[in-house]
Design a protein around this motif. Structure first.
Motif, PDB file in Angstrom:
ATOM      1  N   ILE A 177       9.924  -9.030  -7.845  1.00 11.98           N
ATOM      2  CA  ILE A 177       8.587  -8.852  -7.585  1.00 11.98           C
ATOM      3  C   ILE A 177       8.079 -10.560  -7.069  1.00 11.98           C
ATOM      4  O   ILE A 177       7.565 -10.784  -6.023  1.00 11.98           O
ATOM      5  N   SER A 178       8.597 -11.460  -8.084  1.00 12.13           N
ATOM      6  CA  SER A 178       8.194 -13.030  -7.791  1.00 12.13           C
ATOM      7  C   SER A 178       8.811 -13.385  -6.410  1.00 12.13           C
ATOM      8  O   SER A 178       8.297 -14.311  -5.730  1.00 12.13           O
ATOM      9  N   ARG A 179       9.748 -12.739  -6.103  1.00 12.19           N
ATOM     10  CA  ARG A 179      10.358 -13.135  -4.954  1.00 12.19           C
ATOM     11  C   ARG A 179      10.282 -12.539  -3.416  1.00 12.19           C
ATOM     12  O   ARG A 179      10.733 -12.878  -2.453  1.00 12.19           O
ATOM     13  N   VAL A 180       9.398 -11.665  -3.725  1.00 12.28           N
ATOM     14  CA  VAL A 180       8.986 -10.485  -2.607  1.00 12.28           C
ATOM     15  C   VAL A 180       7.681 -11.403  -1.854  1.00 12.28           C
ATOM     16  O   VAL A 180       6.831 -11.888  -2.589  1.00 12.28           O
ATOM     17  N   PRO A 181       7.443 -11.453  -0.535  1.00 14.93           N
ATOM     18  CA  PRO A 181       6.537 -11.894   0.091  1.00 14.93           C
ATOM     19  C   PRO A 181       5.342 -11.290  -0.238  1.00 14.93           C
ATOM     20  O   PRO A 181       5.357 -10.019  -0.334  1.00 14.93           O
ATOM     21  N   LYS A 182       4.179 -12.136  -0.472  1.00 18.08           N
ATOM     22  CA  LYS A 182       2.882 -11.396  -0.900  1.00 18.08           C
ATOM     23  C   LYS A 182       2.261 -10.408   0.023  1.00 18.08           C
ATOM     24  O   LYS A 182       1.499  -9.653  -0.136  1.00 18.08           O
ATOM     25  N   GLU A 183       2.848 -10.409   1.525  1.00 21.08           N
ATOM     26  CA  GLU A 183       2.458  -9.639   2.216  1.00 21.08           C
ATOM     27  C   GLU A 183       3.240  -8.268   2.438  1.00 21.08           C
ATOM     28  O   GLU A 183       2.663  -7.199   3.146  1.00 21.08           O
ATOM     29  N   THR A 184       4.197  -8.039   1.484  1.00 18.35           N
ATOM     30  CA  THR A 184       4.829  -7.050   1.609  1.00 18.35           C
ATOM     31  C   THR A 184       4.305  -6.078   0.180  1.00 18.35           C
ATOM     32  O   THR A 184       4.514  -6.557  -0.989  1.00 18.35           O
ATOM     33  N   LEU A 185       4.201  -4.821   0.357  1.00 19.89           N
ATOM     34  CA  LEU A 185       3.913  -3.798  -0.562  1.00 19.89           C
ATOM     35  C   LEU A 185       5.361  -3.541  -1.326  1.00 19.89           C
ATOM     36  O   LEU A 185       6.155  -3.163  -0.917  1.00 19.89           O
ATOM     37  N   VAL A 186       5.122  -3.903  -2.705  1.00 23.55           N
ATOM     38  CA  VAL A 186       6.304  -3.327  -3.547  1.00 23.55           C
ATOM     39  C   VAL A 186       5.742  -2.014  -4.336  1.00 23.55           C
ATOM     40  O   VAL A 186       4.820  -2.258  -5.066  1.00 23.55           O
ATOM     41  N   VAL A 187       6.313  -0.922  -3.845  1.00 21.16           N
ATOM     42  CA  VAL A 187       6.012   0.404  -4.586  1.00 21.16           C
ATOM     43  C   VAL A 187       6.966   0.750  -5.767  1.00 21.16           C
ATOM     44  O   VAL A 187       8.196   0.851  -5.411  1.00 21.16           O
ATOM     45  N   ILE A 188       6.489   0.764  -6.834  1.00 21.68           N
ATOM     46  CA  ILE A 188       7.371   1.242  -8.006  1.00 21.68           C
ATOM     47  C   ILE A 188       7.158   2.684  -8.197  1.00 21.68           C
ATOM     48  O   ILE A 188       6.045   3.079  -9.082  1.00 21.68           O
TER      49      ILE A 188
END
Ligand SMILES: *Cc1c(COP(=O)(O)O)cnc(C)c1O
Length: 360
Positions: A177-188
């Protein structure tokens, strides 16, 4: 009629044969359904009672905000009420997210194999799909990171992953998560969250506090045993959830579903009991696989994936004995049944394995 081009490349969901059809075709008196990861013990008796009492008021629309359920779920999760969005099953939450975020210019990143609905909705919205093969059933997080660019709107993480049953631990997920750009949604997607027993499984709801671009999904369809009523939900930052709410249909969850889900949530003892039995069944199946040299992925869910090139044959042999499993290109997914079903399955499986050996 002229439908969207994307639709032409797709097929409507193909339901398998019904239990009645299979019974007839195979001359079986009884069928054990191990293909949809439903709770073999059904739902909490308290939810069943609440359902029985809820039969009136059919002419009146349900509470579109599902306020009573919302209050209980928020307190259960330790989040604010405005951080939750409810859907007619998690399937609908996945549709809502896709509809709100995806355009033909965007792309989505996901594992393969993983839950099929992430891809379906991306195709319908015209988005590009970037799939990364799992490694021994695990998400390849490094490879997924390398697929993300400025047009990536959603990264789908299924934890534990359906159909492989493997999980991502807290450290790896935090790092990802810390390496995903803040504009991209991470859905868990944590459809099987309740079944997890691993101690290093992520405290995903806690991660929401510092990560506005993370969303967690849960459902009442699996451990809670309410698949037939259709209730699931997403949890995220309040500002993001309020944007998603625009694409949610106003009365998407029925009154009946809300009432049953509320009662189910209150009966955590039922869940504990089911999880204990599930873990025992899972361990017995894993031990069986070890003993008979069947490849499998260690599972944290209520199913196990057997990795085999002989999936189709195994599927057929199980069916002849009255078990419906779920066939995949590289193996078979089997839901953990009741204690009795599981014992019987292992005994029948022993015959199948012996038969397969003598046949070779
Ligand atoms: C079953 C499942 C869902 C959908 O569940 P609903 O019945 O629509 O709530 C979503 N994600 C995963 C990974 C599942 O296995």
């Amino acid at each position: 009629m002229l439908v969207k081009n994307q639709i032409l490349s797709l097929q409507a969901y193909q339901p398998g044969k019904s239990v009645e059809e299979i019974k007839k075709d195979y001359g079986l008196a009884k069928i054990v359904k191990l293909n949809s990861n439903e709770n073999p013990y059904g739902c909490s008796p308290k939810a069943a009672e609440a359902l029985a009492r809820s039969s009136s008021q059919c002419a009146v629309y349900p509470d579109g905000q599902a306020m009573n359920l919302r209050t209980k779920a928020a307190s259960h999760l330790g989040v604010n009420e405005d951080q939750i969005i409810f859907g007619a099953g998690l399937d609908e939450v996945i549709q809502i997210i896709s509809r709100a975020l995806l355009t033909p210019e965007s792309n989505v990143v996901m594992a393969s194999p993983t839950f099929s609905q992430y891809k379906l909705h991306a195709v319908i919205e015209g988005a590009e799909i970037r799939e990364t093969a799992t490694v021994n059933g695990h998400h390849d997080l490094e490879s997924m990171l390398s697929q993300i660019d400025s047009q990536t709107r959603i990264v789908w993480i299924c934890n534990p992953n359906n159909p492989t049953g493997t999980y991502i631990n807290e450290t790896s997920l935090k790092d990802f998560i810390s390496r995903v750009p803040k504009e991209t949604l991470v859905v868990i997607d944590e459809a099987y969250y309740e079944y997890v027993t691993a101690e290093d499984f992520p405290h995903s709801v806690k991660l929401l506090e510092n990560n506005e671009n993370v969303m967690v999904l849960r459902t009442f369809s699996k451990a809670y045993g309410l698949a037939g009523l259709r209730v699931g939900y997403g949890i995220g930052s309040s500002s993001f959830i309020q944007k998603l709410e625009v694409t949610r249909l106003p009365f998407n969850t029925s009154r009946t579903a809300q009432i049953a889900a509320e009662a189910a949530l209150e009966d955590q003892n039922f869940i504990k009991e089911c999880v204990k039995i599930n873990e025992k069944g899972l361990k017995a199946l894993e031990a069986f696989c070890e003993e008979h040299q069947i490849n499998y992925y260690p599972s944290q869910a209520n199913f196990i994936f057997l990795k085999t090139d002989n999936g189709a044959k195994l599927y057929e042999l199980l069916l002849q004995k009255g078990y419906i499993a779920r066939l995949f290109p590289d193996g078979l997914r089997i839901t953990i049944g009741t204690e009795e079903e599981n014992e019987q399955l292992l005994s029948d499986f022993k015959d199948i394995v012996a038969h397969a050996h003598t046949a070779n």
